[in-house]
Design a protein around this motif. Structure first.
Motif, PDB file in Angstrom:
ATOM      1  N   GLY A  28     -11.266  14.539  -6.749  1.00 38.38           N
ATOM      2  CA  GLY A  28     -11.108  13.491  -5.748  1.00 38.38           C
ATOM      3  C   GLY A  28     -10.044  12.478  -6.142  1.00 38.38           C
ATOM      4  N   LEU A  29      -9.953  12.194  -7.445  1.00 44.35           N
ATOM      5  CA  LEU A  29      -8.945  11.249  -7.930  1.00 44.35           C
ATOM      6  C   LEU A  29      -7.553  11.868  -7.846  1.00 44.35           C
ATOM      7  N   LEU A  30      -7.452  13.172  -8.126  1.00 46.04           N
ATOM      8  CA  LEU A  30      -6.172  13.862  -7.994  1.00 46.04           C
ATOM      9  C   LEU A  30      -5.725  13.861  -6.534  1.00 46.04           C
ATOM     10  N   GLN A  31      -6.669  14.023  -5.630  1.00 46.04           N
ATOM     11  CA  GLN A  31      -6.365  13.980  -4.200  1.00 46.04           C
ATOM     12  C   GLN A  31      -5.843  12.608  -3.797  1.00 46.04           C
ATOM     13  N   LEU A  32      -6.455  11.554  -4.339  1.00 50.57           N
ATOM     14  CA  LEU A  32      -6.012  10.184  -4.035  1.00 50.57           C
ATOM     15  C   LEU A  32      -4.631   9.893  -4.604  1.00 50.57           C
ATOM     16  N   GLY A  33      -4.273  10.582  -5.681  1.00 56.03           N
ATOM     17  CA  GLY A  33      -2.966  10.382  -6.296  1.00 56.03           C
ATOM     18  C   GLY A  33      -3.012   9.525  -7.536  1.00 56.03           C
ATOM     19  N   GLY A  34      -4.122   8.827  -7.769  1.00 55.97           N
ATOM     20  CA  GLY A  34      -4.250   7.961  -8.926  1.00 55.97           C
ATOM     21  C   GLY A  34      -5.111   6.761  -8.588  1.00 55.97           C
ATOM     22  N   THR A  35      -5.114   5.783  -9.471  1.00 56.08           N
ATOM     23  CA  THR A  35      -5.857   4.553  -9.242  1.00 56.08           C
ATOM     24  C   THR A  35      -4.872   3.396  -9.094  1.00 56.08           C
ATOM     25  N   MET A  36      -5.354   2.232  -8.703  1.00 59.15           N
ATOM     26  CA  MET A  36      -4.523   1.042  -8.591  1.00 59.15           C
ATOM     27  C   MET A  36      -3.212   1.338  -7.871  1.00 59.15           C
ATOM     28  N   TYR A  37      -2.091   1.185  -8.552  1.00 56.92           N
ATOM     29  CA  TYR A  37      -0.777   1.368  -7.916  1.00 56.92           C
ATOM     30  C   TYR A  37      -0.477   2.833  -7.612  1.00 56.92           C
ATOM     31  N   GLY A  38      -1.202   3.757  -8.234  1.00 55.96           N
ATOM     32  CA  GLY A  38      -0.932   5.179  -8.061  1.00 55.96           C
ATOM     33  C   GLY A  38      -1.595   5.801  -6.856  1.00 55.96           C
ATOM     34  N   ARG A  39      -2.419   5.050  -6.140  1.00 58.31           N
ATOM     35  CA  ARG A  39      -3.150   5.649  -5.022  1.00 58.31           C
ATOM     36  C   ARG A  39      -2.251   5.845  -3.811  1.00 58.31           C
ATOM     37  N   PHE A  40      -2.296   7.063  -3.278  1.00 59.55           N
ATOM     38  CA  PHE A  40      -1.587   7.352  -2.037  1.00 59.55           C
ATOM     39  C   PHE A  40      -2.417   6.880  -0.853  1.00 59.55           C
ATOM     40  N   THR A  56       0.810  -1.218   0.000  1.00 54.20           N
ATOM     41  CA  THR A  56       0.000   0.000   0.000  1.00 54.20           C
ATOM     42  C   THR A  56       0.847   1.274   0.000  1.00 54.20           C
ATOM     43  N   THR A  57       2.173   1.134  -0.042  1.00 53.13           N
ATOM     44  CA  THR A  57       3.026   2.327  -0.042  1.00 53.13           C
ATOM     45  C   THR A  57       3.838   2.450  -1.328  1.00 53.13           C
ATOM     46  N   LEU A  58       3.419   1.777  -2.392  1.00 51.54           N
ATOM     47  CA  LEU A  58       4.157   1.851  -3.655  1.00 51.54           C
ATOM     48  C   LEU A  58       4.286   3.288  -4.150  1.00 51.54           C
ATOM     49  N   ALA A  59       3.175   4.019  -4.170  1.00 48.56           N
ATOM     50  CA  ALA A  59       3.183   5.379  -4.706  1.00 48.56           C
ATOM     51  C   ALA A  59       4.065   6.294  -3.864  1.00 48.56           C
ATOM     52  N   VAL A  60       3.901   6.219  -2.543  1.00 44.70           N
ATOM     53  CA  VAL A  60       4.721   7.059  -1.657  1.00 44.70           C
ATOM     54  C   VAL A  60       6.200   6.739  -1.846  1.00 44.70           C
ATOM     55  N   GLY A  61       6.514   5.465  -1.986  1.00 42.24           N
ATOM     56  CA  GLY A  61       7.905   5.052  -2.145  1.00 42.24           C
ATOM     57  C   GLY A  61       8.528   5.566  -3.424  1.00 42.24           C
ATOM     58  N   ILE A  62       7.799   5.487  -4.537  1.00 44.67           N
ATOM     59  CA  ILE A  62       8.365   5.923  -5.815  1.00 44.67           C
ATOM     60  C   ILE A  62       8.535   7.431  -5.843  1.00 44.67           C
ATOM     61  N   TRP A  63       7.586   8.172  -5.264  1.00 43.20           N
ATOM     62  CA  TRP A  63       7.712   9.632  -5.213  1.00 43.20           C
ATOM     63  C   TRP A  63       8.874  10.052  -4.305  1.00 43.20           C
ATOM     64  N   PHE A 113      -1.178  10.234   3.707  1.00 41.85           N
ATOM     65  CA  PHE A 113      -2.121  11.021   2.926  1.00 41.85           C
ATOM     66  C   PHE A 113      -3.557  10.839   3.430  1.00 41.85           C
ATOM     67  N   GLU A 114      -3.811   9.732   4.123  1.00 41.99           N
ATOM     68  CA  GLU A 114      -5.162   9.447   4.599  1.00 41.99           C
ATOM     69  C   GLU A 114      -5.279   9.575   6.119  1.00 41.99           C
ATOM     70  N   GLU A 115      -4.243  10.094   6.757  1.00 42.56           N
ATOM     71  CA  GLU A 115      -4.271  10.279   8.212  1.00 42.56           C
ATOM     72  C   GLU A 115      -5.154  11.473   8.588  1.00 42.56           C
ATOM     73  N   ASP A 116      -5.688  11.429   9.798  1.00 41.64           N
ATOM     74  CA  ASP A 116      -6.398  12.571  10.373  1.00 41.64           C
ATOM     75  C   ASP A 116      -5.355  13.647  10.712  1.00 41.64           C
ATOM     76  N   ASN A 170       6.622  17.124  -1.446  1.00 41.69           N
ATOM     77  CA  ASN A 170       6.836  17.670  -0.100  1.00 41.69           C
ATOM     78  C   ASN A 170       6.220  16.761   0.976  1.00 41.69           C
ATOM     79  N   VAL A 171       5.036  16.222   0.685  1.00 44.16           N
ATOM     80  CA  VAL A 171       4.395  15.316   1.648  1.00 44.16           C
ATOM     81  C   VAL A 171       5.245  14.063   1.835  1.00 44.16           C
ATOM     82  N   CYS A 172       5.676  13.484   0.727  1.00 41.09           N
ATOM     83  CA  CYS A 172       6.469  12.251   0.788  1.00 41.09           C
ATOM     84  C   CYS A 172       7.793  12.476   1.515  1.00 41.09           C
ATOM     85  N   ASN A 173       8.398  13.634   1.278  1.00 43.08           N
ATOM     86  CA  ASN A 173       9.673  13.938   1.931  1.00 43.08           C
ATOM     87  C   ASN A 173       9.493  14.213   3.424  1.00 43.08           C
TER      88      ASN A 173
END
Length: 320
Positions: free
Chosen positions: A295-307, A191-198, A311-314, A243-246
């Motif tokens: 909403g999709l831009l906020q998610l970061g993408g679909t499938m492997y691209g979803r953050f 579930t962290t593929l997108a965060v890792g690549i960024w 990104f989903e923390e309170d 910036n979020v990923c860093n």
């Protein structure tokens, strides 16, 4: 008892019936999901067949040798927000050129691009290069990038845009998308593929250098240049997302409260930017990311691209 084979036999029999009833029709079958591999119980279709392949590889091309197909259509995935890179450039020039050279050796006569509009402003040079390589897969990257920057941004700005895009390309080449999508794999365990690549592609020092080059290049452009509005929006999204990923990476290293708060601030800044983009009927109408759902831009993408992850923390929880 083989469901793949059952489907192939069904398709084979349907195509024969269709051809008998409509002899003027050209029959095509999608080799996708369970029918990705060729049939085993027969090699001769009762009618000339076009095969729509959901992603073609050297191994798959060999497997189709000996079948009486009259052509092949390839579904390809070099661009698209379903990759871990999400709404950002996906694949390096070297990867795209290698793929093009391969396609030119196959029976493929038609290509379907899946998800080409994920970030079409900032990914412009790679999309343009793909089109040039359709005509000549041996053409050099330097020539293509020079032409793109010169005719898109003018003589003064072109050298800086070339440096900007070469730096971005070097990061994609060093850190390629971790999943080789073939249109049949949908089980996403990491579930962290997108965060890792960024995080890998765009660490703080790289973002700073990209920003410096971008600002210099833009300052040398005609302010009425039609390429700039979309490009500015998509680069700002890239910068804020990185910036979020860093911030997340730094907090994982320090576990300091102030660094956890910095994550919340970065997420909030990114969200504010996305919410500032004009929307009509739930689609973004800005020059960049046009017709993408916010909403999709906020998610970061679909499938492997979803953050997921931070990104989903309170945000209030992160700030405590």
């Amino acid at each position: 008892d083989d469901w793949t084979e059952k489907l192939w036999c069904l398709h084979r029999d349907l195509s024969a019936r269709l051809k008998a009833e409509r002899p003027d029709v050209q029959v095509a079958i999608a080799a996708y999901g369970p029918t990705r591999r060729p049939p085993k119980s027969f090699k001769k279709f009762p009618v000339p067949m076009i095969i729509d392949v959901g992603g073609i590889t050297p191994d798959l091309r060999k497997e189709w040798e000996g079948y009486n197909v009259v052509g092949m259509v390839a579904w390809i995935y070099p661009f698209g927000a379903f990759q871990a890179s999400g709404f950002s450039p996906a694949a390096s020039f070297a990867k795209l050129q290698k793929d093009q050279k391969f396609y030119h050796t196959t029976p493929v006569t038609t290509i379907y691009h899946c998800g080409i509009s994920n970030a079409s402003s900032i990914a412009g040079p790679w999309i343009y290069a793909w089109g040039r390589w359709d005509l000549d897969p041996e053409e050099s990257v330097d020539t293509i990038l020079h032409d793109y920057c010169l005719y898109s941004f003018g003589e003064k700005a072109a050298p800086y845009f070339e440096k900007f895009y070469k730096l971005m390309d070097s990061r994609m080449e060093k850190y390629p998308n971790p999943i080789n999508l073939d249109g049949t794999t949908f089980d996403i365990k990491d579930t962290t593929l997108a965060v890792g690549i960024w995080s890998a592609r765009y660490p703080e020092d790289v973002v700073a250098e990209l920003t410096s080059l971008f600002e210099k290049a833009v300052s040398l452009c005609d302010e009425k240049n039609s390429m700039l509005p979309g490009l500015k929006i998509e680069f700002e999204y890239l910068r804020l997302t990185a910036n979020v990923c860093n911030a997340r990476k730094k907090w994982l290293e320090t576990k300091a409260r102030e660094d956890r708060v910095a994550i919340a601030d970065a997420v909030e800044a990114r969200t504010r930017f996305i919410e500032s983009l004009p929307v009509k009927d739930d689609y973004i109408m800005a020059p960049g990311f046009k017709l993408v759902q916010p909403g999709l831009l906020q998610l970061g993408g679909t499938m492997y691209g979803r953050f997921r992850d931070v990104f989903e923390e309170d945000l209030e929880k992160l700030r405590k």
